[in-house]
Design a protein around this motif. Structure first.
Motif, PDB file in Angstrom:
ATOM      1  N   ASP A 123     -21.011   3.867  63.397  1.00  0.00           N
ATOM      2  CA  ASP A 123     -21.262   4.747  64.545  1.00  0.00           C
ATOM      3  C   ASP A 123     -21.216   4.296  66.195  1.00  0.00           C
ATOM      4  O   ASP A 123     -20.416   5.353  66.299  1.00  0.00           O
ATOM      5  CB  ASP A 123     -23.001   4.486  64.802  1.00  0.00           C
ATOM      6  CG  ASP A 123     -23.765   5.335  65.612  1.00  0.00           C
ATOM      7  OD1 ASP A 123     -24.259   6.198  66.123  1.00  0.00           O
ATOM      8  OD2 ASP A 123     -24.428   4.725  67.235  1.00  0.00           O
ATOM      9  N   ILE A 124     -20.319   3.598  66.477  1.00  0.00           N
ATOM     10  CA  ILE A 124     -19.544   3.380  67.887  1.00  0.00           C
ATOM     11  C   ILE A 124     -18.212   3.909  67.260  1.00  0.00           C
ATOM     12  O   ILE A 124     -17.768   5.176  68.429  1.00  0.00           O
ATOM     13  CB  ILE A 124     -19.892   1.385  68.070  1.00  0.00           C
ATOM     14  CG1 ILE A 124     -20.875   1.219  68.118  1.00  0.00           C
ATOM     15  CG2 ILE A 124     -18.467   1.134  69.038  1.00  0.00           C
ATOM     16  CD1 ILE A 124     -21.275  -0.329  68.160  1.00  0.00           C
TER      17      ILE A 124
ATOM     18  N   GLN B 222     -18.401   7.379  67.648  1.00  0.00           N
ATOM     19  CA  GLN B 222     -18.519   8.197  69.458  1.00  0.00           C
ATOM     20  C   GLN B 222     -17.654   7.780  70.239  1.00  0.00           C
ATOM     21  O   GLN B 222     -17.425   8.554  71.513  1.00  0.00           O
ATOM     22  CB  GLN B 222     -19.284   6.343  70.226  1.00  0.00           C
ATOM     23  CG  GLN B 222     -20.982   7.041  70.075  1.00  0.00           C
ATOM     24  CD  GLN B 222     -22.183   5.749  70.787  1.00  0.00           C
ATOM     25  OE1 GLN B 222     -21.115   5.689  71.704  1.00  0.00           O
ATOM     26  NE2 GLN B 222     -22.924   5.002  69.543  1.00  0.00           N
TER      27      GLN B 222
ATOM     28  N   THR C  13     -24.029  -0.860  72.931  1.00  0.00           N
ATOM     29  CA  THR C  13     -22.718  -0.025  73.062  1.00  0.00           C
ATOM     30  C   THR C  13     -23.323   0.938  72.240  1.00  0.00           C
ATOM     31  O   THR C  13     -22.711   1.987  72.981  1.00  0.00           O
ATOM     32  CB  THR C  13     -21.750  -0.877  72.396  1.00  0.00           C
ATOM     33  OG1 THR C  13     -21.416  -2.169  72.826  1.00  0.00           O
ATOM     34  CG2 THR C  13     -20.506  -0.124  72.101  1.00  0.00           C
ATOM     35  N   ALA C  14     -24.068   0.938  71.165  1.00  0.00           N
ATOM     36  CA  ALA C  14     -24.037   2.529  70.117  1.00  0.00           C
ATOM     37  C   ALA C  14     -25.762   2.916  70.834  1.00  0.00           C
ATOM     38  O   ALA C  14     -26.572   3.399  70.371  1.00  0.00           O
ATOM     39  CB  ALA C  14     -24.517   1.466  68.395  1.00  0.00           C
ATOM     40  N   LYS C  15     -25.867   2.353  72.163  1.00  0.00           N
ATOM     41  CA  LYS C  15     -27.276   2.693  73.072  1.00  0.00           C
ATOM     42  C   LYS C  15     -28.095   2.598  72.414  1.00  0.00           C
ATOM     43  O   LYS C  15     -29.092   3.767  72.469  1.00  0.00           O
ATOM     44  CB  LYS C  15     -27.102   4.036  73.278  1.00  0.00           C
ATOM     45  CG  LYS C  15     -25.422   5.303  73.396  1.00  0.00           C
ATOM     46  CD  LYS C  15     -25.497   4.530  75.068  1.00  0.00           C
ATOM     47  CE  LYS C  15     -24.109   5.695  76.152  1.00  0.00           C
ATOM     48  NZ  LYS C  15     -22.826   5.008  75.335  1.00  0.00           N
TER      49      LYS C  15
ATOM     50  N   LEU D  58     -23.216   0.736  61.866  1.00  0.00           N
ATOM     51  CA  LEU D  58     -23.759   0.293  63.442  1.00  0.00           C
ATOM     52  C   LEU D  58     -22.560   0.927  63.991  1.00  0.00           C
ATOM     53  O   LEU D  58     -22.160   0.974  65.027  1.00  0.00           O
ATOM     54  CB  LEU D  58     -24.946  -0.981  63.808  1.00  0.00           C
ATOM     55  CG  LEU D  58     -24.471  -0.897  65.144  1.00  0.00           C
ATOM     56  CD1 LEU D  58     -25.597  -0.427  65.993  1.00  0.00           C
ATOM     57  CD2 LEU D  58     -25.023  -2.648  65.750  1.00  0.00           C
TER      58      LEU D  58
ATOM     59  N   THR E  86     -25.519  -3.064  69.117  1.00  0.00           N
ATOM     60  CA  THR E  86     -26.817  -2.182  69.686  1.00  0.00           C
ATOM     61  C   THR E  86     -27.057  -1.727  70.661  1.00  0.00           C
ATOM     62  O   THR E  86     -26.971  -0.518  70.987  1.00  0.00           O
ATOM     63  CB  THR E  86     -27.808  -3.034  68.933  1.00  0.00           C
ATOM     64  OG1 THR E  86     -27.831  -3.291  67.956  1.00  0.00           O
ATOM     65  CG2 THR E  86     -29.032  -2.032  69.476  1.00  0.00           C
TER      66      THR E  86
END
Length: 416
Positions: free
Chosen positions: A108-109, A112, A35-37, A105, A33
């Motif tokens: 998503d990372i 990015q 890491t995913a801002k 999640l 979480t």
């Protein structure tokens, strides 16, 4: 640039008695979480015999989650397991924050982090494969995926057109990936033809693979104390202490419960490992869960059929080693990537492992064979080199790959 963190509630369901493993799993979700801002506000957990088929957690816990949401007003609620389409639908009915699961999640990372065209396509393919069965009841337009909406025929519902659009997109990405993968395969074949020794670095995410890779090759790739800092495989030349030139490849980090969509999508990325002559398995010896991390990597390597390639386990972060750490691999080395002496030690150890698979040679080379001598230094491990002034010959001892064309030449020289 807006750097405001999203406010997040984490939700986990413990099915087994292993409290420690579950705690690590929740800690990892928190790291993912971050890491995913995202900023973790609170964790909500429950022990159950099995996952609730309708809402993942039990009715009482759902009510508790609703109350927490009213109090904390999060942007996002992240669940520690992959949710089924019906679970997402049922939970969304009672909650107003966005709901995602561990798989989303991680995706998503990856989105990015992806840098190369292949990396980006792999992520999109995994996202679309994940999304397809979950379209029912989403109630949201998929315009962010681009195009296709104005093309539906009369009487066709929005959902069906989205489905068709996604399927078309999946087919298109798969077609493009085939081209990229075949290009990568040609590149690998060329390396094989050139008889270059290949080393692949693998390990659990955040074990320090990229740090070791950077220190050995001075490649300067993204290196951060975060999960999945590296996503795209990077290959660089690495000169061993003896002067032999090898190719070193850094790979994407492994993780427990890696979503199946990702294992499939990143198979071609991890195929670099199947071509290696030596696998460096980097383990973070400072992590309390290092043992599970090690097992996870071994399990995933087995899935990739990487079982017969020689492996050197590198227990990294020796200076911060966990108090209960005990090395389990028979062929291993403890080190710190930030110590120059340890990097030299690693290079020497890699050579020792390489020699096990190579053939020993002892030849006398005439002084005029300077070109061959220079080649020997870059394609073999030269252990000793002496010039005899009486015979005007170089006495050369070392190790070379049996498949290398120079090996046959050396054999004829040994016999003459």
């Amino acid at each position: 640039m807006n750097t405001e963190l999203e406010r997040v509630i984490l939700v986990g369901c413990q099915l087994h008695d292993d409290d420690e493993r579950f705690e690590y799993s929740m800690d990892e979700l928190a790291s993912l979480t971050e890491t995913a801002k995202g900023e973790v506000l609170v964790r909500l957990t429950q022990k159950r015999d099995r996952i609730h088929p309708a809402t993942y957690i039990g009715k009482g816990k759902v009510e508790e989650l609703v109350a927490l949401e009213e109090e904390l007003e999060p942007d996002l609620i992240v669940f520690n397991d992959e949710l089924s389409p019906s679970q997402i639908r049922n939970l969304s009915a009672g909650l107003s924050a966005r709901i995602i699961d561990r798989t989303q999640l991680i995706l998503d990372i990856f989105a990015q982090r992806a840098q190369t065209r292949e990396g980006k396509m792999q992520v999109e393919l995994a996202q679309l494969n994940y999304l397809l069965p979950r379209l029912v009841g989403q109630g949201t337009a998929l315009s962010r995926l681009g195009g296709g909406i104005g093309t539906r025929g009369p009487g066709e519902t929005k959902l069906e057109s989205d489905r068709r659009h996604i399927r078309r997109k999946i087919d298109e990405i798969k077609r493009q990936l085939k081209t990229v993968v075949s290009h990568r395969e040609r590149y690998r074949e060329r390396r094989k033809r050139n008889h270059v020794y290949q080393i692949a670095i693998v390990g659990y995410t955040n074990a320090g693979k990229s740090t070791i890779f950077n220190r050995l090759t001075e490649a300067g790739i993204f290196e951060e104390n975060q999960l999945f800092a590296t996503l795209d495989p990077t290959t660089r030349q690495y000169t061993l202490p003896s002067g032999l030139t090898a190719l070193l490849t850094d790979t994407v980090g492994f993780i427990q419960d890696l979503p199946t969509t990702l294992v499939a999508a990143f198979r071609s990325t991890l195929e670099e490992v199947t071509e290696a002559d030596l696998v460096l398995h980097v383990v973070d010896s400072s992590n309390p869960d290092y043992n599970n991390h090690e097992k996870t990597v071994h399990r995933l390597l087995e899935e990739l059929n990487v079982t017969d390639i020689p492996m050197l386990t590198v227990y990294n972060k020796e200076d911060m080693q966990h108090e209960l750490f005990v090395p389990s691999a028979s062929t291993s080395l403890s080190m710190s990537a930030f110590k120059a002496a340890d990097l030299v030690k690693l290079g020497e150890r890699i050579q020792e492992e390489m020699k096990k698979e190579m053939a020993f040679f002892h030849v006398l080379l005439p002084a005029y064979e300077g070109k061959m001598l220079a080649e020997l230094k870059t394609v073999s491990i030269v252990e000793s080199l002496k010039f005899n002034e009486e015979t005007e010959k170089y006495q050369c001892k070392g190790y070379i790959a049996k498949e290398h064309p120079l090996y046959k030449k050396l054999q004829t020289l040994e016999e003459s």
